[in-house]
Scaffold this motif. Structure first.
Motif, short mmCIF file in Angstrom:
data_model
loop_
_atom_site.label_atom_id
_atom_site.label_comp_id
_atom_site.label_asym_id
_atom_site.label_seq_id
_atom_site.Cartn_x
_atom_site.Cartn_y
_atom_site.Cartn_z
N MET A 2 0.84 -1.19 0.00
CA MET A 2 0.00 0.00 0.00
C MET A 2 0.88 1.25 0.00
O MET A 2 1.93 1.27 0.62
CB MET A 2 -0.91 0.03 1.23
CG MET A 2 -1.77 -1.20 1.39
SD MET A 2 -3.00 -1.34 0.10
CE MET A 2 -3.61 -2.97 0.40
N THR A 3 0.43 2.28 -0.71
CA THR A 3 1.23 3.51 -0.79
C THR A 3 0.71 4.60 0.13
O THR A 3 1.40 5.56 0.38
CB THR A 3 1.25 4.04 -2.23
OG1 THR A 3 -0.10 4.24 -2.67
CG2 THR A 3 1.95 3.06 -3.16
N LYS A 4 -0.50 4.44 0.63
CA LYS A 4 -1.05 5.43 1.54
C LYS A 4 -1.82 4.72 2.65
O LYS A 4 -2.22 3.57 2.50
CB LYS A 4 -1.99 6.39 0.80
CG LYS A 4 -3.26 5.73 0.29
CD LYS A 4 -4.23 6.75 -0.29
CE LYS A 4 -5.52 6.09 -0.70
NZ LYS A 4 -6.54 6.06 0.27
N ALA A 5 -1.98 5.43 3.74
CA ALA A 5 -2.75 4.85 4.84
C ALA A 5 -4.20 4.68 4.39
O ALA A 5 -4.75 5.53 3.70
CB ALA A 5 -2.67 5.76 6.06
N LEU A 6 -4.78 3.57 4.77
CA LEU A 6 -6.17 3.30 4.43
C LEU A 6 -7.09 3.84 5.50
O LEU A 6 -6.73 3.84 6.69
CB LEU A 6 -6.38 1.79 4.32
CG LEU A 6 -5.57 1.03 3.28
CD1 LEU A 6 -5.81 -0.47 3.44
CD2 LEU A 6 -5.94 1.47 1.88
N THR A 7 -8.26 4.27 5.09
CA THR A 7 -9.28 4.58 6.09
C THR A 7 -9.74 3.24 6.68
O THR A 7 -9.49 2.18 6.10
CB THR A 7 -10.49 5.30 5.47
OG1 THR A 7 -11.14 4.39 4.56
CG2 THR A 7 -10.07 6.57 4.74
N GLU A 10 -11.92 1.57 4.14
CA GLU A 10 -11.15 0.99 3.04
C GLU A 10 -10.48 -0.31 3.46
O GLU A 10 -10.48 -1.29 2.70
CB GLU A 10 -10.09 1.98 2.54
CG GLU A 10 -10.65 3.15 1.76
CD GLU A 10 -9.59 4.22 1.50
OE1 GLU A 10 -9.75 4.94 0.49
OE2 GLU A 10 -8.65 4.36 2.30
N GLU A 130 -2.99 -3.06 5.61
CA GLU A 130 -2.53 -1.69 5.40
C GLU A 130 -1.05 -1.66 5.01
O GLU A 130 -0.61 -0.78 4.28
CB GLU A 130 -2.75 -0.85 6.65
CG GLU A 130 -2.37 0.60 6.46
CD GLU A 130 -2.57 1.44 7.70
OE1 GLU A 130 -3.04 2.57 7.55
OE2 GLU A 130 -2.23 0.96 8.80
N LYS A 131 -0.28 -2.65 5.46
CA LYS A 131 1.15 -2.73 5.14
C LYS A 131 1.41 -3.52 3.85
O LYS A 131 2.56 -3.79 3.50
CB LYS A 131 1.92 -3.41 6.28
CG LYS A 131 1.99 -2.62 7.57
CD LYS A 131 2.75 -3.41 8.62
CE LYS A 131 2.88 -2.68 9.93
NZ LYS A 131 3.73 -1.50 9.84
#
Length: 190
Positions: A2-7, A10, A130-131
């Motif tokens: 993942m490139t951004k933190a997820l809500t 999400e 998320e990672k």
């Protein structure tokens, strides 16, 4: 990865159970960080009724031997190629976590502990997702086999309730349809 933190939404709606890992190992530090945060799972009376037996890095070969012995019938009679094929469901995961909970004799507490440990496991799955680390929560029959329990150091009065495989993957499985709220909700009194 993942490139951004997820809500939270999400993470919940995009997470998939990964059954085809690519063999890349999960780093011990990443796994410990996931576990550290997952421990914030809700649990009745803050009993924290869980412990994990984890295998990654140098522990994997011994665990894979144990899994081979318990999960592949007559493995000694298989060709090396056939055995490798049978073992892929284990060997391609990059790490393992086995959830151990107390078997409280009081039914209410036992159910609360199981629910809390399940919340912990879902936290682990979402934090791993998320990672960019996939996971698959499994409950194979060998979790209750005495040889397996002994190898994990499970004590009398404890139970292994889950095997969580973790690892990296190359292909994202399609999501399966879920029932809608309208299909599963009944409003009280209506």
């Amino acid at each position: 990865m993942m490139t951004k933190a997820l809500t939270v939404r999400e993470a919940i709606t995009t997470r998939r159970s990964i059954k085809k890992f690519n063999g890349q190992l999960v780093k011990r530090e990443d796994l410990l960080n996931i576990i550290e945060d997952a421990a914030w799972a809700p649990n009745h009376g803050t009993r924290e009724p869980w412990r994990l037996v984890v295998a990654c890095d140098e522990q994997l070969p011994k665990l894979l031997e144990l899994l081979r012995d318990l999960a592949v019938p007559k493995w000694q009679e298989l060709s090396d190629e056939a055995l490798a094929t049978q073992m892929q469901k284990f060997t391609l995961a990059g790490g393992y976590a086995f959830m151990v909970v107390p078997e409280d004799v009081r039914q209410k507490e036992r159910l609360e502990d199981y629910a809390a440990a399940s919340s912990f496991l879902q936290n682990m799955q979402l934090l791993a997702w998320e990672k960019g680390i996939g996971s698959c929560w499994k409950t194979p029959g060998f979790l209750d086999v005495p040889k397996f329990r002994e190898a994990l150091g499970v004590k009398t009065g404890e139970r292994v309730i889950a095997m969580l495989q973790l690892g990296y993957f190359d292909e994202l499985p399609k999501g399966k349809e879920r029932k809608t709220a309208a299909e599963i909700v009944t409003f009280f009194g209506e």
